[in-house]
Design an enzyme around this catalytic site. Structure first.
Site, PDB file in Angstrom:
ATOM      1  N   CYS A 252      36.033 -55.276 -16.280  1.00  0.00           N
ATOM      2  CA  CYS A 252      36.984 -54.614 -15.373  1.00  0.00           C
ATOM      3  C   CYS A 252      36.300 -53.680 -14.388  1.00  0.00           C
ATOM      4  O   CYS A 252      36.525 -53.763 -13.177  1.00  0.00           O
ATOM      5  CB  CYS A 252      38.062 -53.879 -16.169  1.00  0.00           C
ATOM      6  SG  CYS A 252      37.504 -52.449 -17.089  1.00  0.00           S
ATOM      7  N   HIS A 300      41.237 -48.736 -18.689  1.00  0.00           N
ATOM      8  CA  HIS A 300      41.136 -49.964 -17.903  1.00  0.00           C
ATOM      9  C   HIS A 300      41.188 -49.574 -16.433  1.00  0.00           C
ATOM     10  O   HIS A 300      41.745 -48.533 -16.079  1.00  0.00           O
ATOM     11  CB  HIS A 300      42.305 -50.901 -18.237  1.00  0.00           C
ATOM     12  CG  HIS A 300      42.206 -52.256 -17.597  1.00  0.00           C
ATOM     13  ND1 HIS A 300      41.304 -53.199 -18.003  1.00  0.00           N
ATOM     14  CD2 HIS A 300      42.906 -52.822 -16.580  1.00  0.00           C
ATOM     15  CE1 HIS A 300      41.452 -54.301 -17.277  1.00  0.00           C
ATOM     16  NE2 HIS A 300      42.414 -54.089 -16.389  1.00  0.00           N
ATOM     17  N   HIS A 312      42.568 -57.568 -11.217  1.00  0.00           N
ATOM     18  CA  HIS A 312      41.649 -57.021 -12.220  1.00  0.00           C
ATOM     19  C   HIS A 312      41.039 -58.140 -13.059  1.00  0.00           C
ATOM     20  O   HIS A 312      41.463 -59.292 -13.001  1.00  0.00           O
ATOM     21  CB  HIS A 312      42.372 -56.019 -13.127  1.00  0.00           C
ATOM     22  CG  HIS A 312      43.452 -56.621 -13.981  1.00  0.00           C
ATOM     23  ND1 HIS A 312      43.724 -56.184 -15.255  1.00  0.00           N
ATOM     24  CD2 HIS A 312      44.337 -57.629 -13.752  1.00  0.00           C
ATOM     25  CE1 HIS A 312      44.734 -56.885 -15.766  1.00  0.00           C
ATOM     26  NE2 HIS A 312      45.114 -57.762 -14.861  1.00  0.00           N
TER      27      HIS A 312
END
Length: 336
Positions: A252, A300, A312
């Protein structure tokens, strides 16, 4: 990890620092595609999600340790270069001082008063003595310079030894985090393989899901953000690879770093650090190109694309894709 329901964003931003991690943004979406009679396997799927989440925590810890090791390697290399240059300088100074000392010994080996008394040319002797005095004074200065250079060299060597020790510890940390990631991913795969075929297929379909949504007409906050958006879009469909920052695979934070790198800006490596890479704005004011982090520990990171959508790298087995911005509790929105 709970179901992939839309959760209201948190009000305000939690500033607590934690190990930055990528969380499975859409892993539990698979539950929506599983038959109703699959309830006995809910715990297994929840455990898979939990393991993926923990693996991503270890991935971001690995990223941080690996970045630190790289920085230390560069510092050690620079220190070794400085030590080599300083040693060469000291060797040159020693050679020069040796030549001066020899010249003085050969020219001034008897008492100056006797030398003047027996000299055939007293005026010539006095000229030579004057030169020798100047050489002696210069020699003293050279000696002080040599002593200072040797002290500097000793300090450089001590600092290099310390950096090498830090580097070794950092290398061990990288190895530990790498093993943690691999162990958790292996267990998650075993659990997935234990599910009935229909449930495994539903999980896989959910992992691959995600077309191109309506992103609305909002404009990026800057030309740099626009370039980062274009880079992120070009990565759609590329696989999640833990510890990777492109171009063939991403985790990520790696996707965010790569996208902004293509726009000419170097972001920090981890999602925890990326949270503070710019000015924070409310979610209601998010514009395309802004970084969105999730959970209080920056669990995240994604890029806002407009109309309530982000892009993402979700988790192992799921490619780079779009998802709703409220897929998890939003911790912060950062305008880079």
């Amino acid at each position: 990890m709970g179901s992939h329901r839309r959760l209201a964003p948190t009000s305000g931003f939690n500033q607590g620092a934690g190990a930055a991690l990528c969380v499975l943004s859409a892993a539990a979406a698979a539950l929506g595609g599983v038959p109703a009679n699959a309830a006995p396997h809910e715990d297994t799927r929840a455990e898979v999600d939990r393991l993926y989440t923990e693996a991503e925590k270890a991935t971001e810890a690995y990223n941080k340790a690996d970045e630190s090791a790289g920085r230390l390697r560069r510092q050690v290399g620079d220190a070794q270069d400085r030590i080599a240059r300083q040693q060469e300088r000291i060797n040159t100074m020693r050679d020069k001082l040796g030549s001066l000392a020899g010249a003085q010994y050969r020219s001034g080996g008897i008492d100056p008063a006797l030398a003047l008394l027996f000299s055939d040319n007293p005026a010539d002797y006095l000229d030579k003595a004057s030169v020798l005095d100047r050489i002696t004074a210069h020699d003293a200065g050279e000696l002080q310079d040599l002593q200072s250079a040797m002290r500097d060299l000793a300090q450089e060597r001590a600092e290099a030894v310390g950096k090498l020790a830090e580097l070794e510890k950092s290398r061990k940390a990288v190895a530990i985090h790498k093993k943690a990631v691999e162990r958790k991913l292996a267990k998650a795969r075993r659990l997935l393989n234990s599910l009935p075929y229909a449930e495994r297929a539903a999980y896989a379909r959910a992992s691959r899901a995600g077309g191109i949504p309506d992103l609305g007409s909002a404009l990026p906050s800057s030309a740099r953000a626009a370039a980062a958006i274009a880079a992120a879009r070009s990565a759609l469909g590329r696989p999640y690879v833990w510890g990777a920052n492109g171009p063939s695979g991403f985790d990520c934070s790696g996707l965010m770093q790569w996208a902004y790198g293509r726009a000419g800006m170097q972001l920090p490596r981890t999602s925890e650090e990326q949270r503070y890479a710019g000015r924070q704005v409310p979610l209601s004011e998010a514009r395309p190109g802004d970084l969105v982090t999730y959970h209080s520990d920056a669990s995240h990171v994604a890029m806002y694309m407009g109309n309530g959508q982000v892009i993402h790298a979700p988790y192992p087995g799921a490619p780079v894709r779009y998802d709703p911005v409220d897929m998890m509790p939003v911790s912060s929105v950062t305008r880079v």
